[in-house]
Scaffold this motif. Structure first.
Motif, short mmCIF file in Angstrom:
data_model
loop_
_atom_site.label_atom_id
_atom_site.label_comp_id
_atom_site.label_asym_id
_atom_site.label_seq_id
_atom_site.Cartn_x
_atom_site.Cartn_y
_atom_site.Cartn_z
N GLN A 1 0.83 -1.20 0.00
CA GLN A 1 0.00 0.00 0.00
C GLN A 1 0.87 1.25 0.00
O GLN A 1 0.52 2.26 -0.62
CB GLN A 1 -0.92 0.00 1.21
CG GLN A 1 -2.00 1.08 1.16
CD GLN A 1 -2.93 0.91 -0.05
OE1 GLN A 1 -3.44 -0.17 -0.31
NE2 GLN A 1 -3.10 1.97 -0.82
N ASN B 1 0.55 4.19 -2.83
CA ASN B 1 0.32 5.60 -2.48
C ASN B 1 1.36 6.50 -3.15
O ASN B 1 1.05 7.60 -3.60
CB ASN B 1 0.35 5.80 -0.97
CG ASN B 1 -0.85 5.18 -0.28
OD1 ASN B 1 -1.83 4.80 -0.93
ND2 ASN B 1 -0.79 5.06 1.04
N THR C 1 -6.85 -0.02 -2.88
CA THR C 1 -6.39 -0.70 -1.66
C THR C 1 -6.42 -2.20 -1.87
O THR C 1 -7.06 -2.72 -2.79
CB THR C 1 -7.28 -0.35 -0.47
OG1 THR C 1 -8.61 -0.84 -0.74
CG2 THR C 1 -7.33 1.16 -0.23
N GLU C 2 -5.73 -2.90 -0.97
CA GLU C 2 -5.76 -4.36 -1.00
C GLU C 2 -7.17 -4.87 -0.79
O GLU C 2 -7.62 -5.83 -1.44
CB GLU C 2 -4.81 -4.89 0.07
CG GLU C 2 -4.71 -6.40 0.10
CD GLU C 2 -3.77 -6.87 1.19
OE1 GLU C 2 -4.23 -7.57 2.12
OE2 GLU C 2 -2.57 -6.53 1.11
#
Length: 863
Positions: free
Chosen positions: A365, A369, A376-377
């Motif tokens: 993550q 970013n 997101t996961e």
């Protein structure tokens, strides 16, 4: 080039007679233009931009636009041996005799192909060597996404077009016609052309020792990229050239341009702003018209990020329903995690379900970013579980390696993420043990290349050896895992792209030297080699490390004079946010970040020219019509896959016809596979009610006769069709004839039984001629052949075993022909096995090249 078609590999690449191709009449043409694509036909004909410009130019009075693609290495060798220059497809005009050649540059790795094509055309490579006479050589220009970063090829170009061609080509071609009428010099024309917004004339900028440029004119210091304000002003080509074969052989329907998702590595996402959507109702109309005029059975909506289209759900579900009625598949490429909901997935699964592809780009993550991927996961796992619930059983995940700030912990995270995706549908039992099937996951890795006009344009690219080290590090970890597969892009190609992608004019001698050492087709892994490039680097004293290294944040950049629409302040701020691991949200649906591309309260767009309409994001609605996280159906892994639904009416069989046709002239160079696809689309355009097969891949019920060797003409070819509703023979011919390719005229039609096999002929009759032998010489050669008892022919069978047979019995009849172009009529029997009539004729006329032989089939004889 037509005189050597029989010698060229895959000659259909050079015919120019496809459905939708223009009929050239140079007597009515004032400006003869060529759209050049520096890659092979199959790649170039997949590119929508090429089709848009082709339609735009050919719909302009007094202008003709033709096409040319890069011949393969073998074809180029044959051209040079026979001293045949590269020529246009449609009229076979040598490129050097045209007026304007526009190259579409989509990747830096095609730079040497551009030189390859100029060389094959007999046109000097460097602009300065082509003189100042506007009539000696055509104007050489470039357009496409790479012109925003193509300083390394600037010395070879007379001009470049920055931005979207609909804005630039009309005033440019009008000016060039005026210049030719008034007999201007090239310098005069270029000085006038510089006033056209989006036109970049490299010669009007002088290179400094450090690669930066000094403009020659005070009113010409910055060239702004051009963008269509509203896509309703960018007509979509409803009638397109339907290729004989292409990498993406389907209807690509552009639904939007630009993307503001803001991935910090993505040059297209940065330089094609703002986001502009085509009106939904307009798209529906275009779709229906395009399908009717092209006959494609496969549609793909096209945008940088289809899933972000504001009314995608409404558009896709409506279109899918209509396409399904005629067994037309429809797909959505470029999908972001979470960008399509369950309703779209369910509809896609009912049409054609292949492997799903998603691009997390990074395993951790933190790194996602950094690059502003914005997923997101949790979202990825949810998306995959939905896919599995709707029947998908395999997933491909795209990752980049070597991203700024990447560590080996981030590489480990790639493996861990793939494992989580693989096991996301395994559930704990009552004892706490996980059980259930795994999802097949393929990880595709591509080394990061820093690009101009992005927040990462100042960053270094990791060296080639480090690329390999990281790839092998991951490969060793993947080997230990079940149901995980790893693929990777050739690191040497990414390394070369990194050298060139942020280059300046000092690299022009390097590129020219590499070309002369054999570097061509560097986008193809087959035959790719770094060796000529490294040799050229040594000769040109190019320090590779310098070109892949980091750039000074405060120093001027070689591309500063090319305005993509994003302020340097914005890019530096995004770079800073990347290092702080901060996300910047999509300005389509969130806060504007004043990147510079749009007109806002803060100021005018950096792309604005005097008199331009305001430029800003244009959406169908101000919110997406989908649910971010929908319901997850029960996993279907392990269940027997269901065949797609096909309407019962499509399975009906009413009548079956065998349709006879000619295959004359250039059409003789089409292969059997190409002809099958050709007729499939022709019958769709003719709106014939075809019956379909059943099963997992329903197809129209078509039967074709025995394949004829390319380059042989025929007056007696056939194919059979089954219709689901009755039509008379006369109505079938009336409907289909206007859609037959040039040289493939229908001769007659006969009804066949609805069931049973349609057998091929056991004998066929041919007319035989030769380009240099007299009729008497050919007649004597045939008689000499017929007088022999045994003529042995050896050939490897499909298993590679050499087989020898006596081919004298193949010739069963022969007589002199009264046809002015042929000497002898021969009847050949296939009862003991088929042999190519060309190969057979070379036994009759020994030492004859296939290019010298003339063969035409006149009759098929059935048992």
């Amino acid at each position: 080039m037509r005189e050597i078609l029989a010698l060229l590999p895959k000659p259909s690449r050079y015919l120019g007679i496809e459905e939708g191709a223009c009929n050239v009449d140079l007597s009515k043409t004032e400006l003869h233009t060529v759209l050049a694509f520096p890659d092979m036909y199959e790649v170039g004909m997949s590119y929508l931009g090429h089709k848009i410009l082709y339609s735009l130019l050919n719909n302009t009075p007094k202008i003709t636009a033709e096409r040319v693609f890069t011949p393969c290495r073998d074809a180029a060798k044959i051209m040079r041996e026979h001293k045949v220059p590269l020529a246009t497809l449609e009229s076979d005009t040598p490129l050097a005799k045209t007026h304007l050649i526009g190259f579409t540059i989509t990747t830096e790795l095609c730079f040497t192909n551009l030189l390859f094509m100029l060389d094959l055309a007999g046109i000097p490579l460097r602009a300065e060597d082509r003189g100042d006479d506007l009539f000696t050589y055509p104007i050489i220009m470039a357009g496409g996404g790479c012109t925003i970063c193509s300083e390394p090829v600037a010395p070879f170009m007379d001009m470049m077009a920055l931005g979207e061609g609909e804005c630039i080509l009309p005033p440019l071609t009008e000016l060039l016609m005026k210049a030719r009428r008034e007999k201007w010099t090239k310098t005069h024309f270029l000085k006038e052309a510089r006033h056209i917004p989006g036109i970049y004339v490299p010669r009007f900028f002088d290179m400094n020792a450090d690669g930066t440029l000094t403009p020659q004119f005070a009113d010409y210091t910055k060239i702004k990229r051009r963008a269509v304000t509203d896509l309703k002003d960018a007509p979509y080509p409803e009638k397109q050239v339907v290729p004989f074969g292409a990498v993406h052989n389907r209807l690509s329907l552009e639904i939007a341009r630009g993307c503001t998702r803001g991935c910090r590595f993505c040059q297209a996402g940065m330089t094609l702003r703002p986001s502009r959507e085509r009106n939904v109702e307009e798209i529906k109309g275009i779709l229906g018209s395009c399908l009717a005029k092209t006959g494609f059975d496969d549609v793909s909506f096209l945008a940088l990020s289809c899933g972000d289209f504001s009314m995608l759900k409404h558009l896709f579900l409506d279109s899918a329903k209509k396409c399904q009625e005629e067994q037309i598949s429809i797909s959505l490429p470029s999908l972001r995690v979470g960008s399509v909901d369950g309703d779209i997935m369910e509809a896609m699964a009912g049409i054609r379900r292949t492997g799903a592809t998603l691009a997390p780009e990074a395993g951790s993550q933190r790194l996602r970013n950094v690059i502003n991927k914005g997923i997101t996961e949790e979202a990825l796992i949810h998306h995959v579980r939905q896919l599995v619930g709707y029947g998908w059983q395999q997933v491909k995940l795209y990752f980049m390696l070597g991203l700024p700030t990447e560590t080996y912990e981030d590489l480990d995270a790639i493996v861990e993420l793939c494992k989580k995706v693989r096991d996301c549908c395994r559930l704990p039992n009552e004892k706490g043990y996980y059980e259930g099937p795994r999802i097949a996951v393929t990880a595709a890795l591509s080394p990061f290349v820093p690009k101009t006009h992005t927040p990462f344009q100042w960053e270094a690219q990791i060296p080639l050896e480090e690329m390999k080290k990281r790839i092998f590090y991951l490969r060793d970890q993947f080997k230990k895992q079940k149901a995980l597969t790893m693929r990777w892009h050739e690191p040497a190609m990414s390394h070369l792209e990194g050298i060139i992608s942020r280059g300046d004019r000092r690299l022009a001698p390097f590129i020219e030297c590499a070309y002369k050492k054999g570097a061509v087709f560097d986008t193809w892994i087959e035959g790719f080699s770094l060796a000529p490039w490294y040799e050229a680097a040594r000769e040109c004293q190019i320090n590779i490390d310098e070109w892949i290294g980091a750039r000074d944040l405060s120093a001027p950049l070689p591309w500063d004079h090319l305005e993509a629409g994003l302020s340097k302040e914005f890019l530096l701020k995004e770079r800073e946010r990347a290092l702080q691991e901060k996300i910047t949200q999509d300005c389509r649906y969130h806060t504007c970040r004043n990147c510079g591309a749009c007109d806002t309260k803060a100021g005018a767009s950096l792309l604005r020219e005097q008199g331009d309409a305001p430029l800003h994001t244009m959406l169908n609605q101000d919110h997406r019509d989908q649910i971010e996280f929908g319901e997850i159906p029960a996993p279907k892994i392990g269940q027997k896959a269901e065949a797609p639904h096909i309407d019962d009416k499509l399975k009906q069989k009413a009548v079956r016809y065998r349709i006879w046709h000619k295959k004359i002239g250039q059409a003789a160079f089409l292969s059997q596979l190409e002809i099958q696809a050709l007729f499939d689309r022709a019958m769709r355009r003719a709106k014939l009610p075809l019956a379909f097969s059943q099963g997992f891949h329903p197809m129209p019920l078509l039967t074709f006769g025995m394949a004829l060797t390319t380059s042989i003409e025929s007056e007696a070819e056939w194919f059979a069709i089954t219709l689901r509703s009755p039509m008379s023979k006369e109505d079938v011919i009336k409907a289909l004839s206007p859609h037959m390719l040039r040289g493939m005229e229908i001769t007659f039609i006969e009804e066949m039984p609805l069931t049973g096999t349609i057998h091929n002929a056991v004998k066929e009759t041919f007319l035989l001629g030769h380009k240099t032998y007299t009729k008497e010489q050919i007649w004597q050669a045939v008689k000499a052949f017929a007088g022999k008892q045994e003529i042995l022919y050896s050939k490897n069978n499909k298993k590679g075993v050499l087989k020898t047979r006596n081919i004298r019995p193949v010739l069963v009849e022969y007589k002199q022909s009264e046809h002015p172009d042929f000497a002898v009529e021969i009847t050949l029997s296939w009862e003991e096995g088929y042999i190519s009539p060309i190969t057979f004729s070379q036994f009759i006329l020994e030492n004859s090249s296939s290019a010298d032989l003339k063969l035409r089939k006149t009759k098929q004889i059935f048992a």
